[in-house]
Write a protein that holds these residues in place. Structure first.
Motif, mmCIF file in Angstrom:
data_model
loop_
_atom_site.group_PDB
_atom_site.id
_atom_site.type_symbol
_atom_site.label_atom_id
_atom_site.label_comp_id
_atom_site.label_asym_id
_atom_site.label_seq_id
_atom_site.Cartn_x
_atom_site.Cartn_y
_atom_site.Cartn_z
ATOM 1 N N GLU A 248 0.645 -1.115 -0.136
ATOM 2 C CA GLU A 248 0.081 -0.218 0.004
ATOM 3 C C GLU A 248 0.611 1.173 -0.082
ATOM 4 O OE1 GLU A 248 -3.119 0.551 -0.056
ATOM 5 O OE2 GLU A 248 -3.004 -1.388 -1.150
ATOM 6 N N HIS A 249 2.075 0.856 0.670
ATOM 7 C CA HIS A 249 2.814 2.763 0.281
ATOM 8 C C HIS A 249 2.608 2.640 -1.110
ATOM 9 C CE1 HIS A 249 4.187 0.766 4.132
ATOM 10 N NE2 HIS A 249 4.443 1.524 4.184
ATOM 11 N N ILE A 250 2.782 2.081 -1.990
ATOM 12 C CA ILE A 250 3.377 2.419 -3.259
ATOM 13 C C ILE A 250 1.991 3.359 -3.789
ATOM 14 C CG2 ILE A 250 2.932 1.417 -5.661
ATOM 15 C CD1 ILE A 250 5.684 1.121 -4.119
ATOM 16 N N TRP A 251 0.934 2.774 -3.130
ATOM 17 C CA TRP A 251 -0.232 3.082 -4.156
ATOM 18 C C TRP A 251 -0.313 4.645 -3.510
ATOM 19 C CZ3 TRP A 251 -4.098 4.484 -6.610
ATOM 20 C CH2 TRP A 251 -5.097 5.120 -6.595
ATOM 21 N N HIS A 252 -0.230 5.608 -2.329
ATOM 22 C CA HIS A 252 -0.654 6.342 -0.883
ATOM 23 C C HIS A 252 0.266 7.336 -1.924
ATOM 24 C CE1 HIS A 252 -3.222 4.394 2.026
ATOM 25 N NE2 HIS A 252 -2.164 3.964 1.654
ATOM 26 N N ILE A 253 1.863 6.733 -2.356
ATOM 27 C CA ILE A 253 2.624 8.023 -3.009
ATOM 28 C C ILE A 253 2.294 8.327 -4.152
ATOM 29 C CG2 ILE A 253 5.111 7.681 -4.255
ATOM 30 C CD1 ILE A 253 5.901 5.721 -1.889
ATOM 31 N N VAL A 254 1.602 7.376 -5.311
ATOM 32 C CA VAL A 254 0.881 7.760 -6.487
ATOM 33 C C VAL A 254 -0.170 8.491 -5.603
ATOM 34 C CG1 VAL A 254 -0.430 6.907 -8.603
ATOM 35 C CG2 VAL A 254 2.036 5.561 -7.787
ATOM 36 N N ASP A 255 -1.150 8.166 -5.402
ATOM 37 C CA ASP A 255 -2.523 8.815 -5.071
ATOM 38 C C ASP A 255 -1.906 9.809 -4.511
ATOM 39 O OD1 ASP A 255 -5.212 9.024 -4.500
ATOM 40 O OD2 ASP A 255 -5.405 8.693 -2.390
ATOM 41 N N ASP A 256 -1.404 10.425 -3.312
ATOM 42 C CA ASP A 256 -0.153 11.475 -2.530
ATOM 43 C C ASP A 256 -0.280 12.611 -3.977
ATOM 44 O OD1 ASP A 256 -1.442 10.929 -0.383
ATOM 45 O OD2 ASP A 256 0.034 10.536 0.372
ATOM 46 N N ALA A 257 0.052 12.168 -5.153
ATOM 47 C CA ALA A 257 0.929 12.496 -5.982
ATOM 48 C C ALA A 257 -0.128 13.604 -6.612
ATOM 49 C CB ALA A 257 2.769 11.930 -6.560
ATOM 50 N N VAL A 258 -1.328 12.509 -7.197
ATOM 51 C CA VAL A 258 -2.574 12.741 -8.171
ATOM 52 C C VAL A 258 -3.169 13.878 -7.090
ATOM 53 C CG1 VAL A 258 -4.218 11.890 -9.213
ATOM 54 C CG2 VAL A 258 -2.245 10.719 -9.231
ATOM 55 N N LYS A 259 -3.957 13.533 -5.878
ATOM 56 C CA LYS A 259 -4.208 14.812 -5.351
ATOM 57 C C LYS A 259 -3.268 15.512 -4.942
ATOM 58 C CE LYS A 259 -6.567 10.884 -2.528
ATOM 59 N NZ LYS A 259 -6.603 10.511 -1.299
ATOM 60 N N HIS A 260 -2.331 15.711 -4.829
ATOM 61 C CA HIS A 260 -1.096 17.445 -4.594
ATOM 62 C C HIS A 260 -1.934 18.170 -5.889
ATOM 63 C CE1 HIS A 260 1.614 20.101 -3.732
ATOM 64 N NE2 HIS A 260 2.099 19.487 -4.723
#
Length: 121
Positions: free
Chosen positions: A97-109
């Motif tokens: 899930e760390h991977i998903w959080h990195i990508v998701d946070d970048a997209v949300k940002h």
């Protein structure tokens, strides 16, 4: 040198010590591996739909099979996804899930920045 990197986070007043140069280089590899629009889309689709095989990603992303396979290879070599054989297919899933959080946070940002720019006009 990368032997010791001390970074003080101005938002939380917390000091983060990274003493392992190998970990820093691996983080660089990870971030570079997801720094492409197709690879971001692949990670998003796998997260949203669960494990995916190449032909499913080809259909969903409307890309050619060699392109999807090439990007999956980059993600696999970087430790972002893992391929597991299921009969004649290889199903890819995000390693953790760390991977998903990195990508998701970048997209949300990025979404937040775009909204802010539109509101500032």
């Amino acid at each position: 040198p990368l032997d010791i990197l001390i970074h003080t986070c101005k938002y939380s007043n917390m000091t983060i010590n990274h003493t392992n140069a190998v970990s820093i280089k691996e983080a660089e590899t990870l971030l570079k591996s997801v720094a492409h629009v197709v690879r971001i889309q692949i990670v998003c689709h796998i997260h949203e739909h669960g494990s995916r095989c190449v032909h499913e990603l080809v259909d969903e992303l409307e890309l050619r099979q060699p392109i999807v396979s090439q990007h999956l290879r980059v993600l696999r070599l970087a430790g972002v996804v893992i391929g597991e054989r299921a009969g004649h297919e290889v199903r890819y899933r995000i390693i953790d899930e760390h991977i998903w959080h990195i990508v998701d946070d970048a997209v949300k940002h990025s979404d937040e920045l775009q909204r802010k720019e539109r509101n500032d006009r």
